[in-house]
Design a protein around this motif. Structure first.
Motif, mmCIF file in Angstrom:
data_model
loop_
_atom_site.group_PDB
_atom_site.id
_atom_site.type_symbol
_atom_site.label_atom_id
_atom_site.label_comp_id
_atom_site.label_asym_id
_atom_site.label_seq_id
_atom_site.Cartn_x
_atom_site.Cartn_y
_atom_site.Cartn_z
ATOM 1 N N ASN A 133 -103.457 51.057 -46.865
ATOM 2 C CA ASN A 133 -104.879 51.163 -46.522
ATOM 3 C C ASN A 133 -105.078 52.129 -45.361
ATOM 4 O OD1 ASN A 133 -105.693 49.272 -48.453
ATOM 5 N ND2 ASN A 133 -105.380 47.564 -47.070
ATOM 6 N N THR A 146 -120.191 56.553 -47.924
ATOM 7 C CA THR A 146 -120.180 57.988 -48.195
ATOM 8 C C THR A 146 -119.469 58.667 -47.028
ATOM 9 O OG1 THR A 146 -122.247 58.457 -47.022
ATOM 10 C CG2 THR A 146 -122.429 57.784 -49.344
ATOM 11 N N PRO A 147 -119.019 59.896 -47.215
ATOM 12 C CA PRO A 147 -118.407 60.601 -46.082
ATOM 13 C C PRO A 147 -119.331 60.684 -44.872
ATOM 14 C CG PRO A 147 -117.929 61.741 -48.123
ATOM 15 C CD PRO A 147 -118.912 60.668 -48.470
ATOM 16 N N TYR A 163 -113.455 47.295 -49.178
ATOM 17 C CA TYR A 163 -114.058 47.426 -47.856
ATOM 18 C C TYR A 163 -114.773 46.132 -47.497
ATOM 19 C CZ TYR A 163 -113.363 52.494 -48.135
ATOM 20 O OH TYR A 163 -112.814 53.748 -48.226
ATOM 21 N N VAL A 221 -104.881 52.299 -53.603
ATOM 22 C CA VAL A 221 -104.272 53.070 -52.519
ATOM 23 C C VAL A 221 -102.770 53.273 -52.699
ATOM 24 C CG1 VAL A 221 -106.046 52.374 -50.864
ATOM 25 C CG2 VAL A 221 -103.973 50.990 -51.107
ATOM 26 N N VAL A 238 -110.622 50.482 -54.028
ATOM 27 C CA VAL A 238 -109.871 51.728 -54.169
ATOM 28 C C VAL A 238 -108.395 51.411 -54.383
ATOM 29 C CG1 VAL A 238 -111.477 53.127 -52.853
ATOM 30 C CG2 VAL A 238 -109.669 51.912 -51.651
ATOM 31 N N TYR A 260 -104.627 55.694 -46.513
ATOM 32 C CA TYR A 260 -105.780 56.134 -47.308
ATOM 33 C C TYR A 260 -106.939 56.533 -46.396
ATOM 34 C CZ TYR A 260 -109.754 56.015 -50.511
ATOM 35 O OH TYR A 260 -110.882 56.343 -51.223
ATOM 36 N N ILE A 261 -107.257 55.689 -45.412
ATOM 37 C CA ILE A 261 -108.370 55.974 -44.510
ATOM 38 C C ILE A 261 -108.101 57.242 -43.701
ATOM 39 C CG2 ILE A 261 -109.565 55.174 -42.422
ATOM 40 C CD1 ILE A 261 -110.600 53.844 -44.944
ATOM 41 N N GLU A 262 -106.890 57.361 -43.187
ATOM 42 C CA GLU A 262 -106.552 58.527 -42.371
ATOM 43 C C GLU A 262 -106.647 59.816 -43.173
ATOM 44 O OE1 GLU A 262 -102.760 57.163 -41.169
ATOM 45 O OE2 GLU A 262 -103.516 56.016 -39.454
ATOM 46 N N LYS A 263 -106.306 59.761 -44.452
ATOM 47 C CA LYS A 263 -106.379 60.948 -45.301
ATOM 48 C C LYS A 263 -107.801 61.231 -45.762
ATOM 49 C CE LYS A 263 -104.580 62.868 -49.640
ATOM 50 N NZ LYS A 263 -103.686 62.643 -50.810
ATOM 51 N N THR A 264 -108.554 60.178 -46.087
ATOM 52 C CA THR A 264 -109.895 60.347 -46.662
ATOM 53 C C THR A 264 -110.949 60.651 -45.611
ATOM 54 O OG1 THR A 264 -109.266 58.758 -48.380
ATOM 55 C CG2 THR A 264 -111.605 59.274 -48.180
ATOM 56 N N TYR A 265 -110.789 60.054 -44.419
ATOM 57 C CA TYR A 265 -111.775 60.245 -43.355
ATOM 58 C C TYR A 265 -111.082 60.711 -42.071
ATOM 59 C CZ TYR A 265 -114.367 57.396 -46.674
ATOM 60 O OH TYR A 265 -114.946 56.901 -47.820
#
Length: 237
Positions: free
Chosen positions: A134, A117-118, A106, A193, A191, A137-142
């Motif tokens: 990347n 954090t979330p 990041y 990915v 992370v 990953y972002i779309e799935k995690t947040y």
């Protein structure tokens, strides 16, 4: 007859020609020089492989979001551009063995660091390059975060420096140290990915994939991979 025989021999000895593609804009893996040529870790690895398999290789660039369709349309023969190996991509192309394991970091403007954090990410504008691991990953995690998608890493970094996004995933050290505007820093932990970065081929090109795999093993064994990693400095294992 002698002329025809000599011509046939010359043709038989002519090296294969392969066209290798990457984005040409993801340093230190690949980047476009002022004279228009492509250079970087990926290019040197590609040239080393081509020497081993006795192929004459040239490099072209293609927008990342459309690079797999272009490969399948036979606009070039190989993608060698720090492409993350994922199950989704394996439905469309075949990959070499990983030629590196990478961790995405990041990045923010220096002085604007915050804990990842979330809860904090839900309040930030997150920038990603579309079509990348990347981004996935972002779309799935947040999934509920405000996300802005960019066609290139240069556009992504430009908007980070301009304050149009608060944080990006995929900041390479080169971008943190070079360029105009505010200084950039990495925060949090890297992370993983993808399964690693691999070389992509059309599904029918299994023989070519196998040649590249054998060459990659040789480059690891003879120290070439390590020399190129030291030369270009990607954070890769």
């Amino acid at each position: 007859m002698a002329f025809i025989a000599s011509l046939s021999t010359a043709q038989a000895q002519a090296p294969r020609k392969l066209v290798i593609a990457n984005e040409g804009g993801f340093p230190p893996y690949n980047m476009t020089a002022a004279d228009g040529t492509v250079q970087g870790f990926d290019v040197d690895i590609g040239n080393a492989i081509c020497k081993l398999i006795k192929a004459q290789c040239s490099f072209v660039t293609n927008e990342w979001s459309g690079i797999i369709p272009a490969l399948l349309a036979k606009k070039f023969d190989v993608i060698l551009g720090a492409m993350g190996i994922t199950e989704e991509r394996k439905k469309r192309v075949i990959f070499s063995d990983p030629y590196g394991i990478t961790y995405s970091e990041y990045g923010v403007v220096a002085g604007k660091e915050f804990p990842i954090t979330p809860q904090t990410m839900a309040t930030k504008i997150i920038g990603i390059q579309q079509g990348t691991t990347n981004a996935a990953y972002i779309e799935k995690t947040y999934p509920g975060a405000q996300i802005r998608r960019y066609p290139s890493i240069d556009a992504l970094i430009s908007d980070l420096k301009a304050g149009r996004v608060d944080i990006v995933l995929g900041l390479e050290e080169k971008f943190a140290k070079e360029g105009d505007g505010p200084k950039l820093v990495t925060i949090g932990e890297g992370v993983q990915v993808s399964e690693g970065i691999g070389i992509a081929f059309r599904p029918q090109d299994t023989a070519l994939r196998d040649e590249f795999n054998a060459a990659l093993k040789t480059l690891r064994a003879n120290g070439t991979w390590a020399e190129l990693q030291k030369k270009w400095g990607p954070k890769i294992k």
